[in-house]
Design a protein around this motif. Structure first.
Motif, PDB file in Angstrom:
ATOM      1  N   GLN A 183       5.664  13.885   1.599  1.00  0.00           N
ATOM      2  CA  GLN A 183       4.096  14.307   1.194  1.00  0.00           C
ATOM      3  C   GLN A 183       3.472  12.302   0.681  1.00  0.00           C
ATOM      4  N   ALA A 184       4.234  11.589  -0.027  1.00  0.00           N
ATOM      5  CA  ALA A 184       3.945  10.450  -0.627  1.00  0.00           C
ATOM      6  C   ALA A 184       3.929   9.733   0.054  1.00  0.00           C
ATOM      7  N   LEU A 185       5.068   9.082   0.930  1.00  0.00           N
ATOM      8  CA  LEU A 185       4.895   7.966   1.878  1.00  0.00           C
ATOM      9  C   LEU A 185       3.374   8.807   2.670  1.00  0.00           C
ATOM     10  N   GLY A 186       3.209   9.648   3.047  1.00  0.00           N
ATOM     11  CA  GLY A 186       2.234  10.013   4.119  1.00  0.00           C
ATOM     12  C   GLY A 186       3.065   9.716   5.831  1.00  0.00           C
ATOM     13  N   ASP A 243       0.994  -1.234   0.195  1.00  0.00           N
ATOM     14  CA  ASP A 243      -0.205  -0.261  -0.582  1.00  0.00           C
ATOM     15  C   ASP A 243       0.811   1.361  -0.151  1.00  0.00           C
ATOM     16  N   THR A 244       1.597   1.315   1.310  1.00  0.00           N
ATOM     17  CA  THR A 244       2.784   2.448   0.755  1.00  0.00           C
ATOM     18  C   THR A 244       3.140   2.775  -0.169  1.00  0.00           C
ATOM     19  N   ALA A 245       4.010   1.587  -0.498  1.00  0.00           N
ATOM     20  CA  ALA A 245       4.861   1.284  -2.487  1.00  0.00           C
ATOM     21  C   ALA A 245       2.985   1.853  -3.668  1.00  0.00           C
ATOM     22  N   ARG A 246       2.483   1.313  -3.251  1.00  0.00           N
ATOM     23  CA  ARG A 246       1.523   1.874  -3.928  1.00  0.00           C
ATOM     24  C   ARG A 246       1.175   3.403  -4.142  1.00  0.00           C
ATOM     25  N   LYS A 247       1.187   3.995  -2.901  1.00  0.00           N
ATOM     26  CA  LYS A 247       0.792   5.280  -2.264  1.00  0.00           C
ATOM     27  C   LYS A 247       1.616   6.697  -2.911  1.00  0.00           C
TER      28      LYS A 247
END
Ligand SMILES: *Cc1c(COP(=O)(O)O)cnc(C)c1O
Length: 392
Positions: A389-392, A320-324
């Protein structure tokens, strides 16, 4: 036929330092007109001066002054005897592997660019060549794999994408003990940071698409040879396969090379900053970067390179993190390739390393959480802010 040519005489500029050599190339200016920008010889063929006098240029598949300026510049930068520019890194490797014969045994890095693996397995294995994939960062593995019919040892260091480092001097020693030709794919570090021909390699290859061009706008490949042993082979490849780089693309590489030193310094310093930041991020499980002091190959790097380059790989905590990350990056671009001014994130599982069999990929650690990043020359604060920001 006698050749009379303005473009034959070039100064190897041996008195200049590397940062000046990249700027001034082989001839540098056009010897006929003085044009500072080397001309783009957009021609297929050449007029002969008379019945028995030519300019030395016959037909652009064989020779083109713009391609030659690029080739001579690359030979100067890698401290080799001669260089050849091809239409892609793949074409360069096809030309290289063109020296293999039925029954030859070839050892390649086990962690390898997917396209090189595809040439070996889909084309040359069919022709009777036997390929073996070895982790050469442990020299014992290479010693154990060498055979009487080992014709070639092909090394990437640092490897793509696991950033393993091998000792070029030691690999050269083992390869030469068995009379094998030793090739280093120097795409990741370029001669700015690493000069394999001075450390014992016989041939250096590049995907010129990457740092040599540097601007994500050309596909190109380069081969540099240490001495004249394989000169006829590569001239024959250009002549018979017709895979030489065109004049416009050659010019773009000449142009790109002028800033190689500046770009490599910035890629290198940015990568160090980003690698250290990634390592502290809670969603990042592991960072692969040759410049960490606790990297297994750190001491070897210090002994054979003057920098660590701009490439980092890392493993995230979940798919999920990779996809995000890949969906949400803004300034950073989700794209296949590396070595350009822009920071790119790549997903090796489905992009660069799709051709590698699943069992080898898993053994290496290329899983669904694995990301490769080519650090560009932007402000490192913007690269980090975007990752954050992309890793969240
Ligand atoms: C990209 C790449 C290649 C292939 O080069 P192309 O220019 O894409 O054909 C070969 N080796 C390495 C290490 C690469 O990164």
């Amino acid at each position: 036929m006698r050749a009379e040519c303005y473009y034959d005489d070039y100064d190897k500029k041996e008195n200049l330092h590397f940062d000046s050599k990249v700027v001034h190339g082989a001839l540098g200016c056009d010897p006929m007109t003085g044009s500072l920008s080397f001309p783009i010889f957009q021609t297929a063929t050449y007029k002969h001066r008379s019945f028995d006098v030519s300019t030395g240029y016959l037909y652009s598949r064989l020779q083109n002054p713009t391609r030659q300026e690029l080739e001579r510049t690359m030979a100067i930068l890698e401290e080799g005897f001669e260089a050849f520019a091809f239409t892609s890194g793949q074409a360069a490797h096809m030309a290289l592997f063109g020296m293999l014969k039925d029954g030859d045994h070839i050892i390649l890095s086990d962690d390898l660019y997917g396209g090189t693996f595809r040439i070996a397995e889909d084309i040359f294995r069919e022709l009777g060549c036997d390929f073996e994939y070895v982790d050469m960062s442990d020299i014992e593995n290479l010693e154990a794999a060498m055979k009487d019919n080992t014709k070639m040892v092909f090394l990437e260091t640092p490897t793509n994408p696991m950033m393993r480092v091998s000792d070029i001097r030691k690999v050269a020693e083992v390869a030469h003990k068995w009379n094998a030709v030793f090739v280093v794919d120097n795409t990741f570090l370029t001669p700015y940071f690493q000069k394999p021909l001075t450390l014992g390699a016989d041939i250096v290859t590049h995907s010129g698409t990457k740092y040599i061009c540097g601007h994500n706008d050309v596909i190109a490949g380069i081969v540099v040879i240490k001495d004249d042993t394989y000169s006829d082979h590569f001239h024959m490849q250009l002549k018979s396969r017709g895979n030489g780089l065109g004049p416009m693309d050659s010019w773009l590489l000449i142009r790109g090379l002028k800033t190689l030193s500046l770009r490599m310094e910035k890629h290198n310093s940015n990568a160090k900053i980003v690698a250290e930041w990634l390592r502290k991020h809670p969603k990042v499980k592991k960072v692969y970067y040759a410049g960490f002091e606790d990297h297994k190959g750190y001491q070897i790097s210090l002994s054979q390179t003057t920098g660590f380059g701009g490439m980092i790989s890392f493993e995230l905590d979940s798919l999920d993190t990779a996809r995000k990350l890949l969906s949400d990056v803004k300034m950073i671009l989700f794209a296949e390739s590396l070595g350009g001014t822009e920071t790119l994130v790549t997903y090796p599982l489905t992009q660069t390393h799709e051709s590698i069999p699943a069992d080898i990929r898993e053994k290496l650690g290329i899983n669904e959480r694995f990301i490769r990043i080519s650090i560009g020359i932007e402000d490192p604060r913007d690269i980090i802010a975007d990752l954050e920001q992309a890793l969240g």
